[in-house]
Design an enzyme around this catalytic site. Structure first.
Site, mmCIF file in Angstrom:
data_model
loop_
_atom_site.group_PDB
_atom_site.id
_atom_site.type_symbol
_atom_site.label_atom_id
_atom_site.label_comp_id
_atom_site.label_asym_id
_atom_site.label_seq_id
_atom_site.Cartn_x
_atom_site.Cartn_y
_atom_site.Cartn_z
ATOM 1 N N HIS A 69 0.914 -1.356 0.103
ATOM 2 C CA HIS A 69 -0.260 0.060 0.221
ATOM 3 C C HIS A 69 0.870 1.272 0.121
ATOM 4 O O HIS A 69 1.987 1.348 0.727
ATOM 5 C CB HIS A 69 -0.859 0.116 1.085
ATOM 6 C CG HIS A 69 -0.338 -0.149 2.349
ATOM 7 N ND1 HIS A 69 0.002 1.154 3.240
ATOM 8 C CD2 HIS A 69 -0.196 -0.993 3.551
ATOM 9 C CE1 HIS A 69 0.557 0.808 4.391
ATOM 10 N NE2 HIS A 69 0.573 -0.476 4.602
ATOM 11 N N ASP A 71 -0.103 4.254 1.110
ATOM 12 C CA ASP A 71 -0.461 5.300 2.115
ATOM 13 C C ASP A 71 0.015 5.018 3.487
ATOM 14 O O ASP A 71 0.616 4.011 3.697
ATOM 15 C CB ASP A 71 -2.152 5.458 2.491
ATOM 16 C CG ASP A 71 -2.629 4.334 2.849
ATOM 17 O OD1 ASP A 71 -2.196 2.893 2.374
ATOM 18 O OD2 ASP A 71 -3.501 4.205 3.874
ATOM 19 N N ASP A 95 6.141 1.130 7.758
ATOM 20 C CA ASP A 95 4.814 0.800 7.071
ATOM 21 C C ASP A 95 4.339 1.484 6.084
ATOM 22 O O ASP A 95 3.720 2.573 6.292
ATOM 23 C CB ASP A 95 3.866 0.758 8.304
ATOM 24 C CG ASP A 95 2.395 0.233 8.083
ATOM 25 O OD1 ASP A 95 2.258 -0.413 7.024
ATOM 26 O OD2 ASP A 95 1.591 0.152 8.896
ATOM 27 N N GLU A 125 -5.100 2.076 2.883
ATOM 28 C CA GLU A 125 -4.956 0.813 3.473
ATOM 29 C C GLU A 125 -5.156 1.168 5.061
ATOM 30 O O GLU A 125 -5.578 0.374 5.900
ATOM 31 C CB GLU A 125 -3.798 0.168 3.333
ATOM 32 C CG GLU A 125 -3.469 -1.210 3.897
ATOM 33 C CD GLU A 125 -3.235 -1.187 5.605
ATOM 34 O OE1 GLU A 125 -3.337 -2.360 5.986
ATOM 35 O OE2 GLU A 125 -2.527 -0.214 5.942
ATOM 36 N N GLU A 126 -4.805 2.205 5.684
ATOM 37 C CA GLU A 126 -4.355 2.779 7.055
ATOM 38 C C GLU A 126 -5.734 3.277 7.323
ATOM 39 O O GLU A 126 -5.675 3.770 8.493
ATOM 40 C CB GLU A 126 -3.424 3.469 7.025
ATOM 41 C CG GLU A 126 -2.000 3.022 6.543
ATOM 42 C CD GLU A 126 -1.383 2.121 7.672
ATOM 43 O OE1 GLU A 126 -2.195 1.857 8.661
ATOM 44 O OE2 GLU A 126 -0.248 1.739 7.475
ATOM 45 N N GLU A 154 4.266 -6.085 3.912
ATOM 46 C CA GLU A 154 3.997 -5.618 5.129
ATOM 47 C C GLU A 154 5.229 -5.790 5.860
ATOM 48 O O GLU A 154 6.021 -6.659 5.446
ATOM 49 C CB GLU A 154 2.814 -6.072 5.834
ATOM 50 C CG GLU A 154 1.639 -5.547 5.218
ATOM 51 C CD GLU A 154 1.221 -4.182 5.688
ATOM 52 O OE1 GLU A 154 2.023 -3.865 6.519
ATOM 53 O OE2 GLU A 154 0.078 -3.901 5.520
ATOM 54 N N HIS A 328 4.084 2.950 12.597
ATOM 55 C CA HIS A 328 3.188 4.226 13.152
ATOM 56 C C HIS A 328 3.948 4.930 14.243
ATOM 57 O O HIS A 328 3.489 5.939 14.796
ATOM 58 C CB HIS A 328 1.943 3.760 13.636
ATOM 59 C CG HIS A 328 1.118 3.040 12.420
ATOM 60 N ND1 HIS A 328 -0.055 2.474 12.538
ATOM 61 C CD2 HIS A 328 1.425 2.656 11.131
ATOM 62 C CE1 HIS A 328 -0.681 1.937 11.499
ATOM 63 N NE2 HIS A 328 0.393 1.916 10.798
#
Length: 351
Positions: A69, A71, A95, A125-126, A154, A328
């Site tokens: 992903h 984002d 991530d 995705e987030e 991932e 994150h």
């Protein structure tokens, strides 16, 4: 800025990181990815919103899907990227822009892979699952996601993590009778009744189960509790929210039944559900992937988009650079060595 997919991998990685792409703002990065991939004649490129899909069509006997992903979660004053020793810091470094950069570099280099490959770079995705572009693509164009095996890039610390856990949430409410707290005997305290529910959870023994050689540990935990309207009122309702993380050998009916059994005598309201994914490591194509990557696979704790591929009948694993524990975080980072490890492994597998 233009992305150079054939140059230095770390330079490409930092360029991808430095294009801000918080969920909902992926367009600029999607534009750059789209433009960069269209420069390679061996790739057929499709753009759907801010999702970019590039694929080879060489008539190979098998097709693999490699996805990541675009984002990130919101910034924390952690862009632009910076390098300190072997670590690259910045939003998205863990991530999962490392996985994106590795996939882009491999897509450019593998002009004649030994299997046909579909490279997917997707958005949203987030955020909530219904906003995830794979939800839309799997519903409207499932053929775009078709394959014999999938790798979701991932962060895994450059180790293979097979499948993923399922997850669900539900609420259970106790009811009482409101009264003034000075005359509590005229009411019935719903929060006190919730203690019995918490006792059941505290005594719960999570199952540990082996699925296709990987060990998954389940968990049932209270994640929120609410009740009461004022400091002088006996509460007439208390709601407990519970999260159940379950092994991928359970189907929906079994997972729901297990929760109802634990809370027998109470009505449960299910508010979220996602099946886990079996790793499919018993298939020859998966074994060849493990051989190319090296090491042993381990279970994935948590839910990832491998479950979307599993639902379409495509076994999938997680494999990407960076420690998932840094995802994150304000000091999110990725080791340079992980980038090279993952790129080299994919090239060994697909050449």
């Amino acid at each position: 800025m233009s992305l150079d997919l054939t140059g230095d991998l770390v330079t490409l990685f930092r360029a991808v990181v430095d294009i801000e792409s918080v969920s909902g703002g992926e367009t600029r990065l999607a534009d750059e990815v789209d433009t960069a991939l269209r420069a390679f004649p061996h790739l057929r490129v499709i753009r759907d919103g801010d999702t970019v899909i590039a694929s080879t069509h060489l008539g190979r006997a098998e097709r693999v899907v490699i996805a990541g992903h675009l984002d990130t979660v919101p910034l924390a004053a952690n862009l632009p990227s910076r390098q300190e020793g072997d670590l690259i810091y910045g939003r998205g470094t863990a991530d999962m822009k490392g996985g994106v950069a590795v996939a882009l570099a491999c897509a450019a280099e593998l002009g004649e892979p030994n299997r046909d490959v579909t490279w997917i770079f997707y958005d949203h995705e987030e955020v909530a699952a219904e906003e995830n572009s794979l939800t839309r693509v799997s519903r409207e164009h499932p053929e775009w996601l078709a394959g014999d095996f999938a790798v979701l890039m991932e962060p895994t610390g450059a180790k293979v993590e097979g499948g993923c856990q399922g997850t669900l949430r539900f609420t259970v409410t106790t009811t009482g009778v409101a009264a003034h707290s000075a005359r509590a005997w005229l009411g019935h305290n719903a929060i006190h009744d919730a203690g019995e529910l918490l006792t059941r959870l505290a005594g719960y023994e999570p199952r540990t189960v082996e699925v296709e050689g990987l060990t998954y540990r389940e968990g049932m935990n209270a994640v929120a509790i609410s009740g009461g309207i004022a400091g002088n009122v006996i509460p007439d309702a208390c709601t407990l929210t519970v999260n159940f993380r379950f092994a991928p050998d359970r189907d929906e009916a079994e997972a729901l039944a297990h929760c109802r059994e634990l809370f027998e005598g109470h009505e449960l309201t299910f508010i979220d559900f996602a099946l886990g994914a079996r790793p499919g490591l018993d298939r020859p194509i998966a074994q060849e992937f493990l051989t190319a990557v090296g090491g042993r696979a381990r279970a994935k704790y948590g839910w990832t988009d491998v479950a979307r591929f599993s639902a379409l009948g495509v076994p999938a694993v997680n494999f990407g650079p960076a420690d998932p524990g840094k995802a994150h975080a304000d000091d999110e980072c990725c080791p340079v060595a992980d980038l090279h490890t993952c790129r080299d492994a994919l090239l060994r597998w697909l050449r």
